[in-house]
Design a protein around this motif. Structure first.
Motif, mmCIF file in Angstrom:
data_model
loop_
_atom_site.group_PDB
_atom_site.id
_atom_site.type_symbol
_atom_site.label_atom_id
_atom_site.label_comp_id
_atom_site.label_asym_id
_atom_site.label_seq_id
_atom_site.Cartn_x
_atom_site.Cartn_y
_atom_site.Cartn_z
ATOM 1 N N CYS A 61 0.851 -1.188 0.000
ATOM 2 C CA CYS A 61 0.000 0.000 0.000
ATOM 3 C C CYS A 61 0.890 1.243 0.000
ATOM 4 O O CYS A 61 1.736 1.400 0.885
ATOM 5 C CB CYS A 61 -0.915 0.008 1.222
ATOM 6 N N ALA A 62 0.727 2.086 -1.012
ATOM 7 C CA ALA A 62 1.516 3.307 -1.147
ATOM 8 C C ALA A 62 0.586 4.513 -1.151
ATOM 9 O O ALA A 62 -0.461 4.499 -1.812
ATOM 10 C CB ALA A 62 2.328 3.270 -2.433
ATOM 11 N N HIS A 63 0.943 5.546 -0.418
ATOM 12 C CA HIS A 63 0.124 6.761 -0.329
ATOM 13 C C HIS A 63 0.720 7.871 -1.191
ATOM 14 O O HIS A 63 1.943 8.088 -1.186
ATOM 15 C CB HIS A 63 0.015 7.234 1.122
ATOM 16 N N PHE A 64 -0.156 8.564 -1.910
ATOM 17 C CA PHE A 64 0.238 9.668 -2.787
ATOM 18 C C PHE A 64 -0.632 10.880 -2.480
ATOM 19 O O PHE A 64 -1.786 10.757 -2.057
ATOM 20 C CB PHE A 64 0.077 9.272 -4.259
ATOM 21 N N GLU A 65 -0.060 12.057 -2.727
ATOM 22 C CA GLU A 65 -0.790 13.293 -2.474
ATOM 23 C C GLU A 65 -1.982 13.426 -3.413
ATOM 24 O O GLU A 65 -3.064 13.855 -3.006
ATOM 25 C CB GLU A 65 0.145 14.498 -2.647
ATOM 26 N N ARG A 66 -1.810 13.038 -4.675
ATOM 27 C CA ARG A 66 -2.872 13.219 -5.669
ATOM 28 C C ARG A 66 -3.231 11.879 -6.315
ATOM 29 O O ARG A 66 -2.386 10.995 -6.448
ATOM 30 C CB ARG A 66 -2.432 14.200 -6.750
ATOM 31 N N GLU A 67 -4.459 11.760 -6.754
ATOM 32 C CA GLU A 67 -4.900 10.552 -7.439
ATOM 33 C C GLU A 67 -4.106 10.322 -8.709
ATOM 34 O O GLU A 67 -3.746 9.186 -9.045
ATOM 35 C CB GLU A 67 -6.390 10.633 -7.754
ATOM 36 N N ALA A 68 -3.802 11.413 -9.433
ATOM 37 C CA ALA A 68 -3.053 11.285 -10.686
ATOM 38 C C ALA A 68 -1.682 10.653 -10.449
ATOM 39 O O ALA A 68 -1.210 9.844 -11.262
ATOM 40 C CB ALA A 68 -2.891 12.658 -11.341
ATOM 41 N N ASP A 69 -1.044 10.998 -9.332
ATOM 42 C CA ASP A 69 0.262 10.417 -9.009
ATOM 43 C C ASP A 69 0.140 8.920 -8.748
ATOM 44 O O ASP A 69 1.012 8.132 -9.145
ATOM 45 C CB ASP A 69 0.854 11.103 -7.774
ATOM 46 N N ALA A 70 -0.936 8.509 -8.059
ATOM 47 C CA ALA A 70 -1.154 7.089 -7.798
ATOM 48 C C ALA A 70 -1.378 6.317 -9.094
ATOM 49 O O ALA A 70 -0.880 5.193 -9.264
ATOM 50 C CB ALA A 70 -2.338 6.911 -6.857
ATOM 51 N N ILE A 71 -2.118 6.921 -10.014
ATOM 52 C CA ILE A 71 -2.381 6.261 -11.299
ATOM 53 C C ILE A 71 -1.089 6.106 -12.103
ATOM 54 O O ILE A 71 -0.818 5.041 -12.685
ATOM 55 C CB ILE A 71 -3.431 7.059 -12.100
ATOM 56 N N VAL A 72 -0.275 7.155 -12.130
ATOM 57 C CA VAL A 72 1.007 7.085 -12.845
ATOM 58 C C VAL A 72 1.885 5.991 -12.245
ATOM 59 O O VAL A 72 2.514 5.204 -12.965
ATOM 60 C CB VAL A 72 1.725 8.449 -12.788
ATOM 61 N N ALA A 73 1.940 5.919 -10.910
ATOM 62 C CA ALA A 73 2.769 4.910 -10.255
ATOM 63 C C ALA A 73 2.255 3.507 -10.557
ATOM 64 O O ALA A 73 3.048 2.592 -10.849
ATOM 65 C CB ALA A 73 2.781 5.139 -8.746
ATOM 66 N N ALA A 74 0.939 3.309 -10.508
ATOM 67 C CA ALA A 74 0.370 1.998 -10.801
ATOM 68 C C ALA A 74 0.693 1.566 -12.225
ATOM 69 O O ALA A 74 1.055 0.412 -12.472
ATOM 70 C CB ALA A 74 -1.145 2.038 -10.597
ATOM 71 N N THR A 75 0.594 2.514 -13.147
ATOM 72 C CA THR A 75 0.890 2.211 -14.552
ATOM 73 C C THR A 75 2.360 1.843 -14.742
ATOM 74 O O THR A 75 2.695 0.881 -15.431
ATOM 75 C CB THR A 75 0.544 3.422 -15.431
ATOM 76 N N ALA A 76 3.233 2.586 -14.085
ATOM 77 C CA ALA A 76 4.668 2.327 -14.214
ATOM 78 C C ALA A 76 5.043 0.963 -13.643
ATOM 79 O O ALA A 76 5.819 0.212 -14.249
ATOM 80 C CB ALA A 76 5.460 3.428 -13.509
#
Length: 305
Positions: A61-76
Motif C-alpha cells: 500500500c503506497a500513499h500519494f498526495e494526488r490521485e493522478a500520481d497514484a495512477i502514474v505509479a500503478a501504470t509504471a
C-alpha cells in the motif's frame, strides 16, 4: 490523499517498495502478507535468521498526495512487471481521509507500568498519579516504547537490581539502544556511567533526545564507542544477531558483571545457551507473551572474547 494497493509476488516486494518511494513519489509505503486475515496468513516475512519469502504473495500500500500520481505509479509498476510470473495486480486506488497521523500514532502508545511506581510515559501523555519514578520517552523512528514484552522484561530486571547497578564505579552498556530507554533506566537506577550504542543513526538521535528530556547523562554513539569492561551489558535485539555478537558482548563483561539479553522467543533459548556457552552460562530469568529474558554472570575473571 490517495492509497494505491498492489498485490504481487512476495519476492519482488522489496524492489517494488523501493521504486514506489524512491522513484515514483510515494509519501509512504507499507507491505503485508496478501493472505493477512485468513488462515493462510504467515506472520514473518524477513526476520533475521529466517529465509525470506515465507509469504507467497504480498500486499503493498503506497500513499500519494494526488490521485493522478497514484495512477502514474500503478501504470509504471504494472508496465515494469507485466508479462512475468508473479506480475502485479492493481487491487485499488482509493481516496484516504486526511488525519493527523502523528496523533493517531501517538494514541497507540500510552503510559506503561513497569514495576510498583515505575512508569514509562510518552512525552505526549500525562504522568499517572500512581507513578513515583518515570522515564519520559519519545521513540522517534527507533524501537523501544516500553510497551513491548522484551523491553518490559529488561526494565523490570533493571528496576529490581538497582542496588547492584549503584555500586561505586559500576558502568553499563546498552548495545542496540533503540530509543535509549534501557540506557536511561540503568542510569536512573544507579549506574555511575552508561554507554548507549546502535548501528542506526535514527536510534542514536532518539537516544540523545530522550536522555536530554530526562536530564540523564549518557555516552551515545555508534558501536565503536563501547570500550573496556562493564558491570552490566544489555542487548535487546533479536536472537540471530545476539548469537553472532556473543564474543563481542561477553568480551565487554567485567569480572562478576551481568549480561542481559532480550529479543528472544521461548523456542530459541537452547540456541542462545549454545552460542554463549564458551563464555557464560545463560539462564531464562523472565518470560512474557512468548518472549524470554536471558541472563548470565561473568565467571571469576572477565570473559575472554
Amino acid at each position: 490523499m490517495h492509497a494505491l494497493t498492489l498485490e504481487l509476488d512476495a519476492g519482488t516486494a522489496d524492489a517494488i517498495c523501493d521504486a514506489l518511494s524512491d522513484e515514483l513519489g510515494a509519501l509512504s509505503v507499507s507491505v503485508e502478507d496478501a493472505a493477512a486475515g485468513t488462515p493462510e496468513e504467515q506472520p514473518v516475512f524477513d526476520e533475521p535468521g529466517i529465509a525470506p519469502g515465507r509469504w507467497r504473495r504480498a500486499r503493498v500500500c503506497a500513499h500519494f498526495e494526488r490521485e493522478a500520481d497514484a495512477i502514474v505509479a500503478a501504470t509504471a509498476v504494472a508496465a515494469a512487471t507485466g508479462g512475468r510470473d508473479g506480475g502485479v495486480r492493481i487491487a485499488s486506488i482509493d481516496a484516504v481521509d486526511e488525519q493527523d497521523w502523528v496523533r493517531v500514532t501517538q494514541a497507540q502508545f500510552g503510559p506503561t507500568a513497569i514495576d510498583a511506581g515505575f512508569w514509562i510515559v510518552p512525552t505526549w501523555a500525562e504522568i499517572p498519579p500512581a507513578a513515583t519514578r518515570t522515564i519520559r520517552l519519545d521513540p522517534g523512528m527507533a524501537f523501544g516504547t516500553g510497551s513491548h514484552p522484551t523491553t518490559r522484561m529488561c526494565l523490570r530486571w533493571i528496576a529490581a537490581h538497582g542496588a547492584t547497578l549503584a555500586r561505586p564505579g559500576s558502568r553499563a552498556l546498552d548495545y542496540g539502544c533503540g530509543s535509549g530507554v534501557l540506557a536511561i533506566a540503568a542510569r536512573v537506577f544507579g549506574a555511575s556511567a552508561v554507554d548507549a550504542v546502535d548501528i542506526d543513526a535514527a536510534a542514536v538521535a532518539a537516544t540523545r533526545a530522550n536522555a536530554l528530556a530526562n536530564g540523564v547523562e549518557l555516552r551515545i554513539g555508534l558501536p565503536d564507542l563501547a570500550h573496556g569492561r562493564y558491570g552490566l551489558v544489555v542487548a535487546n535485539i533479536l536472537a540471530t544477531p545476539l548469537k553472532l555478537l556473543a564474543p563481542l558482548l561477553c568480551g565487554h563483561l567485567a569480572a562478576e558483571g551481568r549480561l542481559l539479553l532480550a529479543g528472544i522467543l521461548e523456542r530459541q533459548a537452547d540456541e542462545l545457551k549454545a552460542a554463549y556457552r564458551p563464555f557464560v552460562s545463560l539462564a531464562v530469568a523472565d518470560c512474557d507473551d512468548g518472549w524470554i529474558l536471558m541472563t548470565a554472570s561473568a565467571r571469576a575473571g572477565p570473559c575472554v572474547a
